[in-house]
Design an enzyme around this catalytic site. Sequence first.
Site, mmCIF file in Angstrom:
data_model
loop_
_atom_site.group_PDB
_atom_site.id
_atom_site.type_symbol
_atom_site.label_atom_id
_atom_site.label_comp_id
_atom_site.label_asym_id
_atom_site.label_seq_id
_atom_site.Cartn_x
_atom_site.Cartn_y
_atom_site.Cartn_z
ATOM 1 N N TYR A 8 33.587 41.339 43.037
ATOM 2 C CA TYR A 8 33.240 40.663 41.786
ATOM 3 C C TYR A 8 31.833 41.043 41.323
ATOM 4 O O TYR A 8 30.856 40.881 42.059
ATOM 5 C CB TYR A 8 33.340 39.146 41.933
ATOM 6 C CG TYR A 8 34.749 38.601 42.063
ATOM 7 C CD1 TYR A 8 35.868 39.410 41.847
ATOM 8 C CD2 TYR A 8 34.968 37.273 42.396
ATOM 9 C CE1 TYR A 8 37.155 38.907 41.968
ATOM 10 C CE2 TYR A 8 36.255 36.752 42.518
ATOM 11 C CZ TYR A 8 37.344 37.574 42.310
ATOM 12 O OH TYR A 8 38.619 37.063 42.434
ATOM 13 N N LEU A 25 45.273 29.611 33.029
ATOM 14 C CA LEU A 25 45.362 29.649 31.571
ATOM 15 C C LEU A 25 45.812 31.021 31.079
ATOM 16 O O LEU A 25 45.599 31.377 29.927
ATOM 17 C CB LEU A 25 44.009 29.279 30.947
ATOM 18 C CG LEU A 25 43.524 27.855 31.251
ATOM 19 C CD1 LEU A 25 42.116 27.644 30.719
ATOM 20 C CD2 LEU A 25 44.485 26.822 30.661
ATOM 21 N N SER A 54 33.407 31.404 31.740
ATOM 22 C CA SER A 54 32.445 32.404 31.270
ATOM 23 C C SER A 54 31.190 31.729 30.738
ATOM 24 O O SER A 54 30.267 32.396 30.294
ATOM 25 C CB SER A 54 33.073 33.282 30.183
ATOM 26 O OG SER A 54 33.535 32.480 29.118
#
EC number: 1.1.1.2
Length: 327
Positions: free
Chosen positions: A45, A196, A286
């Site tokens: 990541y 989502l 985010s």
Amino acid sequence: MSQARPATVLGAMEMGRRMDVTSSSASVRAFLQRGHTEIDTAFVYANGQSETILGDLGLGLGRSGCKVKIATKAAPMFGKTLKPADVRFQLETSLKRLQCPRVDLFYLHFPDHGTPIEETLQACHQLHQEGKFVELGLSNYVSWEVAEICTLCKKNGWIMPTVYQGMYNAITRQVETELFPCLRHFGLRFYAFNPLAGGLLTGRYKYQDKDGKNPESRFFGNPFSQLYMDRYWKEEHFNGIALVEKALKTTYGPTAPSMISAAVRWMYHHSQLKGTQGDAVILGMSSLEQLEQNLALVEEGPLEPAVVDAFDQAWNLVAHECPNYFR
């Protein structure tokens, strides 16, 4: 219908990318203040920045008395494999970045079809024996591979996997058919990522958006955009979302919940996740604002049956082109 509310895990993929040190730190604080305790990151990541940021927060990860649990992953990508030396290198590098002696959960991020799984599992067992992680997890493995891995570990006396992290949401349910029965049989809990659908279930996108200029998101302007477009950006998915939006308006009238509220509530109250068996939902973000909004939605109650039915109709529309949960 879910049995007891699943746990919530903080997904740290955007830390070090769309989220800087300040917003990442604030997000972790907001998450912990609501009583949640598990954070999910990975070696790959943000090129290691996600782990580094988490390590710099001074949480005392992996130490006695620390209430925060940390998970990371080793992956066969960016020149690495799941051969023993690479698994060791990735985990030990992650521990340095996270500034912790051990992680609570160590995943094999996805399969390395070029390395015999026995070699990888034996290496994991050795690292566990050395005290470098507590639990072993799998992610993106097909159900027969999970069964093979559990059988090999049991036969050889190696550490057994206890968690599976997979793609699951109201319009991506491939895991329900065969993987979930496999996990229940072998006693693995399930942690859902993409609850989502990469943001599609927020209701903020239209199918035609793919042809225009868009702000950065999972679908636009990042290294994984094409992966997410291939997974979810299909006309039938948008038609399915329209069905749910219509049901929300018809059922609730002017006080109708948002599409994102409905999608989150489906995960926590109407999916096949079982809080009683330790299942969880991984919430990424985010921005701090986005995380706080989603954490508030987690605490909302079940949906009316007509909306749950609309989600089922949406799933029936898209099931034939559901992205595979495995790689």
